[in-house]
Scaffold this motif. Structure first.
Motif, mmCIF file in Angstrom:
data_model
loop_
_atom_site.group_PDB
_atom_site.id
_atom_site.type_symbol
_atom_site.label_atom_id
_atom_site.label_comp_id
_atom_site.label_asym_id
_atom_site.label_seq_id
_atom_site.Cartn_x
_atom_site.Cartn_y
_atom_site.Cartn_z
ATOM 1 N N ASP A 75 0.686 -1.053 -0.391
ATOM 2 C CA ASP A 75 0.080 0.082 -0.242
ATOM 3 C C ASP A 75 0.863 1.577 0.030
ATOM 4 O O ASP A 75 0.299 2.216 -0.733
ATOM 5 C CB ASP A 75 -1.140 0.133 1.485
ATOM 6 C CG ASP A 75 -1.766 -1.229 1.282
ATOM 7 O OD1 ASP A 75 -2.266 -1.069 0.378
ATOM 8 O OD2 ASP A 75 -2.686 -1.253 2.031
ATOM 9 N N THR A 109 -3.081 8.217 5.154
ATOM 10 C CA THR A 109 -3.551 6.813 4.196
ATOM 11 C C THR A 109 -3.537 5.507 4.657
ATOM 12 O O THR A 109 -4.167 4.532 5.575
ATOM 13 C CB THR A 109 -3.518 6.922 3.101
ATOM 14 O OG1 THR A 109 -3.440 7.911 2.134
ATOM 15 C CG2 THR A 109 -3.424 5.429 2.442
ATOM 16 N N LEU A 110 -2.287 4.588 5.637
ATOM 17 C CA LEU A 110 -2.140 3.738 5.857
ATOM 18 C C LEU A 110 -2.508 4.289 8.177
ATOM 19 O O LEU A 110 -3.137 2.832 8.235
ATOM 20 C CB LEU A 110 -0.220 3.744 6.313
ATOM 21 C CG LEU A 110 0.020 4.020 5.413
ATOM 22 C CD1 LEU A 110 1.591 3.612 5.254
ATOM 23 C CD2 LEU A 110 -0.443 2.359 4.269
ATOM 24 N N PHE A 123 -6.345 3.283 6.632
ATOM 25 C CA PHE A 123 -6.896 1.787 6.546
ATOM 26 C C PHE A 123 -6.545 0.992 7.875
ATOM 27 O O PHE A 123 -6.892 -0.339 8.043
ATOM 28 C CB PHE A 123 -5.205 1.100 5.404
ATOM 29 C CG PHE A 123 -5.784 1.651 4.328
ATOM 30 C CD1 PHE A 123 -6.596 2.659 3.735
ATOM 31 C CD2 PHE A 123 -4.954 0.338 2.705
ATOM 32 C CE1 PHE A 123 -7.203 2.690 2.819
ATOM 33 C CE2 PHE A 123 -6.010 0.406 1.879
ATOM 34 C CZ PHE A 123 -6.578 1.927 1.154
ATOM 35 N N TYR A 144 -6.061 -4.204 7.281
ATOM 36 C CA TYR A 144 -5.098 -5.188 7.509
ATOM 37 C C TYR A 144 -5.607 -6.481 8.309
ATOM 38 O O TYR A 144 -4.606 -6.989 8.672
ATOM 39 C CB TYR A 144 -4.064 -4.859 7.966
ATOM 40 C CG TYR A 144 -3.466 -3.363 7.793
ATOM 41 C CD1 TYR A 144 -3.186 -3.774 5.901
ATOM 42 C CD2 TYR A 144 -3.181 -2.081 7.904
ATOM 43 C CE1 TYR A 144 -2.454 -2.375 5.363
ATOM 44 C CE2 TYR A 144 -2.872 -0.959 7.090
ATOM 45 C CZ TYR A 144 -2.287 -1.552 5.126
ATOM 46 O OH TYR A 144 -2.316 -0.478 4.920
ATOM 47 N N LEU A 203 -11.676 -1.157 0.684
ATOM 48 C CA LEU A 203 -10.948 -0.526 0.195
ATOM 49 C C LEU A 203 -10.810 1.010 -0.262
ATOM 50 O O LEU A 203 -10.356 2.235 0.423
ATOM 51 C CB LEU A 203 -9.735 -1.130 -0.861
ATOM 52 C CG LEU A 203 -9.602 -2.387 -0.629
ATOM 53 C CD1 LEU A 203 -8.872 -3.102 -1.683
ATOM 54 C CD2 LEU A 203 -8.415 -2.087 0.926
ATOM 55 N N LEU A 205 -5.154 2.037 -6.591
ATOM 56 C CA LEU A 205 -4.732 1.033 -5.082
ATOM 57 C C LEU A 205 -5.955 0.266 -4.943
ATOM 58 O O LEU A 205 -5.729 -0.786 -4.377
ATOM 59 C CB LEU A 205 -5.570 2.199 -4.090
ATOM 60 C CG LEU A 205 -4.489 1.809 -2.376
ATOM 61 C CD1 LEU A 205 -3.250 0.988 -2.884
ATOM 62 C CD2 LEU A 205 -4.627 2.711 -1.022
ATOM 63 N N ARG A 242 -4.118 -3.456 -4.943
ATOM 64 C CA ARG A 242 -4.140 -4.378 -3.895
ATOM 65 C C ARG A 242 -4.904 -5.637 -4.088
ATOM 66 O O ARG A 242 -4.394 -6.380 -3.723
ATOM 67 C CB ARG A 242 -5.072 -3.414 -2.861
ATOM 68 C CG ARG A 242 -4.461 -3.817 -1.028
ATOM 69 C CD ARG A 242 -4.966 -2.539 -0.070
ATOM 70 N NE ARG A 242 -4.675 -3.054 1.334
ATOM 71 C CZ ARG A 242 -5.533 -4.104 1.935
ATOM 72 N NH1 ARG A 242 -6.491 -4.297 1.265
ATOM 73 N NH2 ARG A 242 -4.720 -3.784 2.973
#
Length: 218
Positions: free
Chosen positions: A17, A61-62, A65, A71, A86, A125, A129
């Motif tokens: 990602d 962004t991370l 998520f 995750y 997503l 993405l 992904r």
């Protein structure tokens, strides 16, 4: 269910990602400042400012998520459902990004660059992904050593456990047998015969009295 393979699976997703988001931001920046004849601008931001903005992009962004549990290991979904999750995570991250950029770096970032980034990163993405995750499941983890699992139970719960193991190579597990229950040493014999490394007892709540004899056999 946390296994070494599951940890690697999450780590690879985070790295993937981050790579896709970084590439999308760089492409958006190049499009925005490709040429003053294409889109007019007075001056190109300094490299330090661009890298700082890239850090904001990656962090927001991370974080989004992770906050939305993208995750976590979850059952296999339809392509459209997973793509929507997503994209929703990306939108949340983008809102965090724009809010942070407005209050912390109001005069030092290009709003048009962020608009290009949104248009590039969201669909890219989601698509890449999904493909990467499926490649991990079918190719990489399928070749890893797996722990042998014996499932105790014969109802819907046991069937669900077996289905989850079959659908999630990242668990690092392999179902070798399923037995309805144990008595008179039957479970212990099944463990020896199948060389099971892990026993999962998948019984409904109504069968709770059966747990103690089963555990005694092990």
């Amino acid at each position: 269910m946390l296994t070494r393979e599951g940890f690697y699976f999450r780590a690879l997703l985070v790295l993937f990602d981050g790579m896709v988001v970084a590439v999308a931001f760089v492409c958006a920046d190049l499009i925005r400042f490709a040429s003053p004849n294409f889109i007019a601008f007075e001056h190109r931001p300094e490299l330090g400012e661009t890298l700082t903005m890239l850090g904001f992009v990656l962090a927001s962004t991370l974080f989004a998520f992770r906050f939305l549990r993208l995750y976590e290991l979850h059952p296999v979904e339809r392509w459209g459902d997973e793509a929507f999750r997503l994209f929703k995570g990306f939108v949340v991250g983008f809102f965090i990004l724009t809010a942070a950029a407005y209050f912390l770096r109001q005069e030092k970032y290009s709003r048009l660059t962020l608009a290009f980034f949104f248009g590039l990163a969201g669909p890219t993405l989601a698509l890449t992904r999904l493909l990467f995750r499926r490649w991990l499941r079918t190719s990489l983890y399928a070749r890893m050593p797996r722990r042998r699992v014996l499932i105790v139970g014969d109802g819907e719960i046991a069937a669900g456990v077996a289905r989850a193991i079959a659908e999630h190579a990242e668990y690092g597990l392999e179902t070798v047998a399923s037995v309805s229950g144990g008595h008179g040493g039957a479970l212990a014999s099944a463990v020896r015969d199948t060389r099971a490394q892990l026993v999962i007892i998948a019984l409904p709540f109504a069968d709770t009295p059966r747990l103690a004899p089963l555990l005694d056999e092990l």
